[in-house]
Design an enzyme around this catalytic site. Structure first.
Site, PDB file in Angstrom:
ATOM      1  N   PHE A 147     -14.904  -4.531   1.987  1.00 34.17           N
ATOM      2  CA  PHE A 147     -15.641  -3.622   2.858  1.00 34.17           C
ATOM      3  C   PHE A 147     -17.136  -3.826   2.803  1.00 34.17           C
ATOM      4  O   PHE A 147     -17.855  -3.486   3.749  1.00 34.17           O
ATOM      5  CB  PHE A 147     -15.321  -2.161   2.475  1.00 34.17           C
ATOM      6  CG  PHE A 147     -15.998  -1.689   1.214  1.00 34.17           C
ATOM      7  CD1 PHE A 147     -17.296  -1.196   1.230  1.00 34.17           C
ATOM      8  CD2 PHE A 147     -15.340  -1.748  -0.008  1.00 34.17           C
ATOM      9  CE1 PHE A 147     -17.922  -0.776   0.069  1.00 34.17           C
ATOM     10  CE2 PHE A 147     -15.956  -1.322  -1.177  1.00 34.17           C
ATOM     11  CZ  PHE A 147     -17.247  -0.842  -1.143  1.00 34.17           C
ATOM     12  N   LYS A 171      -7.821 -11.083   7.376  1.00 33.90           N
ATOM     13  CA  LYS A 171      -7.451  -9.697   7.090  1.00 33.90           C
ATOM     14  C   LYS A 171      -8.688  -9.013   6.492  1.00 33.90           C
ATOM     15  O   LYS A 171      -8.983  -9.152   5.318  1.00 33.90           O
ATOM     16  CB  LYS A 171      -6.265  -9.649   6.112  1.00 33.90           C
ATOM     17  CG  LYS A 171      -5.596  -8.258   6.027  1.00 33.90           C
ATOM     18  CD  LYS A 171      -6.464  -7.274   5.332  1.00 33.90           C
ATOM     19  CE  LYS A 171      -5.975  -5.871   5.321  1.00 33.90           C
ATOM     20  NZ  LYS A 171      -6.979  -4.940   4.751  1.00 33.90           N
ATOM     21  N   SER A 224     -12.095  -7.169  -5.951  1.00 32.45           N
ATOM     22  CA  SER A 224     -12.160  -6.826  -7.363  1.00 32.45           C
ATOM     23  C   SER A 224     -11.418  -7.860  -8.209  1.00 32.45           C
ATOM     24  O   SER A 224     -10.510  -8.552  -7.724  1.00 32.45           O
ATOM     25  CB  SER A 224     -11.544  -5.445  -7.599  1.00 32.45           C
ATOM     26  OG  SER A 224     -10.139  -5.481  -7.394  1.00 32.45           O
ATOM     27  N   CYS A 279     -21.581  -7.401  -4.782  1.00 30.01           N
ATOM     28  CA  CYS A 279     -21.112  -8.130  -5.953  1.00 30.01           C
ATOM     29  C   CYS A 279     -22.253  -8.855  -6.650  1.00 30.01           C
ATOM     30  O   CYS A 279     -22.108  -9.301  -7.776  1.00 30.01           O
ATOM     31  CB  CYS A 279     -20.013  -9.115  -5.575  1.00 30.01           C
ATOM     32  SG  CYS A 279     -20.575 -10.488  -4.545  1.00 30.01           S
ATOM     33  N   GLU A 381     -17.527  -2.678 -13.868  1.00 26.05           N
ATOM     34  CA  GLU A 381     -18.306  -2.752 -12.629  1.00 26.05           C
ATOM     35  C   GLU A 381     -18.293  -1.382 -11.960  1.00 26.05           C
ATOM     36  O   GLU A 381     -17.243  -0.894 -11.544  1.00 26.05           O
ATOM     37  CB  GLU A 381     -17.719  -3.813 -11.690  1.00 26.05           C
ATOM     38  CG  GLU A 381     -18.522  -3.990 -10.415  1.00 26.05           C
ATOM     39  CD  GLU A 381     -17.961  -5.089  -9.526  1.00 26.05           C
ATOM     40  OE1 GLU A 381     -18.754  -5.783  -8.872  1.00 26.05           O
ATOM     41  OE2 GLU A 381     -16.723  -5.243  -9.474  1.00 26.05           O
TER      42      GLU A 381
END
Length: 497
Positions: A147, A171, A224, A279, A381
């Protein structure tokens, strides 16, 4: 209410089942997104499979021409695209524009695919033998994207994959799908034939369908670490080529000789830009010496308190909302955890209110001091606007601290000492390193990727590694014996001598 559809074989296709799309600044559902079932997944795979032979045989120069037109269309429609990103993700329009521009840089790189696909040639590699190699596409390939960069991360993947002659199934995240669909339609307008790019909206049904299909040759993933590790294992076991980029805990080391004003200013953007949902966000400042830590915190606190926060679609803001209420609450939970673990919460963003947007998913900038390596807020994280300060006594201790962490995505060093910078760059076990550059995201003609549990697979994203990932090298040796040449059977292993 508008439904954001799938894009299959050049056409928008809706679904009976949908998922809500929310504006994070208001907390209101603004659209519905189609949710793929197994039949729709098969339809997308079939479209990509059928489009592949003709697209594979299209000359690279013509594929590059599509990319040139695609780049132009992305620039022409940029304002509309960044508005969609901001509405659904929550980031500021300025940040969304930066994201889109970095994505366009990857399209520019893909425009050079005729040069990038040139193989190697050796005349007279052996007696009367010529040898060469070339790069051939894999077939149907897929990408699964997060996202936090709905435009940029897909553009890391499919422009080069398609330019190399593959067909692609994307996707994207169901949280912010509108810009993804709009960009896919622009690629069709640029001249990509139906079926060359397909977009499957939805959830894990679409992911698992692509992962388990024997017709999908390769998968690129960003997300992730737990999902990246699982997807890599499952895809590889099925014979697929997989690159899976996972999580991060990016450290910035501040030496006593650093320009503290510059370090504080750039750390603000690196830690709190996009509400920390990157990230490559800096989430740990490692200060060498207590004096460095005290001075950095003294510089940061008023800047954090002065952050301009509001709905990202308004101009001139520093930070927007977090993507969902659940994610905001998760980040706020880490603030409680850190306090209980003994860290000192110097700046607490939980009291933030945005007038007129009380139902939005806002959280102010947060700063922890006295963080230690055994704390969860250091190990995990957080993916939010939370910066942790760790104090160490030396550069060597800072390097050992970073190298011991399970993640190795990005890092940076603030210093005026060239010798220290060189030692840091050489010894640090991290994939992307900045010296006085807190977000060392490589330009499009290099490649992006971390080390350790930040990357699963041998090849990084975009740049030269993308050509290698989305193609197979084929080596060809050819001999045309002379009519006057006498041949006989040879039983030794051939050599060029």
């Amino acid at each position: 209410m508008q439904q954001i559809a799938h894009f299959i074989n050049g056409q928008s296709q809706t679904s009976e089942a949908t998922l809500p799309v929310t504006n994070p600044a208001t907390g209101q559902v603004i659209r519905q997104v189609a949710k793929a079932d197994a039949a729709i997944v098969e339809r997308a795979i079939a479209a990509a499979r059928e489009a592949f032979p003709a697209w594979r045989d299209t000359p690279p120069a013509k594929r590059a021409q599509v990319m040139y037109r695609f780049k132009q269309l992305l620039e022409e429609h940029a304002d509309r695209l960044v508005q969609l990103i901001s509405e659904e993700h929550g980031k500021t329009v300025e940040d969304a524009m930066g994201e889109l521009r970095r994505g366009i840089e990857n399209v520019e790189y893909a425009c050079g695919v005729p040069e990038l696909l040139k193989g190697e040639y050796s005349h007279n590699a052996g007696p009367g033998i010529d040898a060469w190699s070339n790069f051939q596409p894999l077939g149907v390939v897929a990408g699964i994207t997060p996202f936090n960069f709905p435009a940029m991360v897909p553009l890391w993947m499919y422009p080069m994959a398609i330019a190399c002659g593959n067909t692609f199934i994307l996707k994207p995240s169901e949280k912010d799908p509108s810009s993804v669909l709009a960009i896919a339609e622009l690629l069709g307008e640029a001249g990509a034939p139906p079926g060359v790019l397909n977009v499957l909206q939805g959830d894990r049904v679409a992911v698992e369908g692509l992962l388990d299909s024997p017709e999908v040759e390769a998968i690129s993933f960003v997300g992730s670490t737990p999902i990246a590790a699982s997807l890599y294992a499952r895809g590889s076991a099925g014979g697929k080529r997989v690159q899976a980029l996972g999580g991060a805990k990016n450290h910035a080391v501040v030496l006593p000789d650093a320009d503290l004003d510059n370090a504080a200013n750039t750390l603000m953007g690196a830690a709190f830009g996009s509400a920390g949902e990157r990230c490559m966000a800096i989430s740990v400042a490692v200060c060498v010496g207590d004096d460095s830590a005290d001075r950095l915190i003294e510089a940061l606190v008023p800047k954090i308190q002065a952050l301009k926060i509001g709905p990202g679609t308004q101009r001139g803001l520093d930070m927007g909302a977090l993507v969902t209420a659940e994610h905001r609450d998760k980040v706020m939970g880490y603030l409680e955890i850190g306090t209980q673990e003994g860290a000192r919460l110097v700046a607490d963003g939980r009291s933030l209110t945005v007038p007129g947007h009380e139902d939005g998913y806002f959280l102010g900038g947060c700063l922890f001091d006295r963080v230690t390596p055994e704390m969860r807020i250091y190990q995990e994280e957080i993916f939010g606007p939370v910066l942790c300060v760790v104090r160490v006594e030396s550069l060597d201790e800072a390097i050992a601290l970073i190298n011991a962490h399970e993640y190795g995505n990005g890092t940076c060093l603030f210093t005026a000492d060239g010798e220290a910078a060189r030692r840091f760059a050489d010894r640090i076990q991290v994939g992307m390193v900045g010296i006085n550059v807190p977000l060392p995201v490589p330009v499009a003609y290099h490649s992006f990727g971390g080390w350790k549990r930040s990357l699963f697979g041998d090849l990084h994203a975009y740049g030269p590694d993308a050509v290698r990932f989305y193609t197979r090298r084929k080596a060809i040796s050819q001999r045309w014996p002379s009519a006057f040449e006498t041949t006989h059977a040879e039983f030794h292993f051939p050599s060029g001598s």
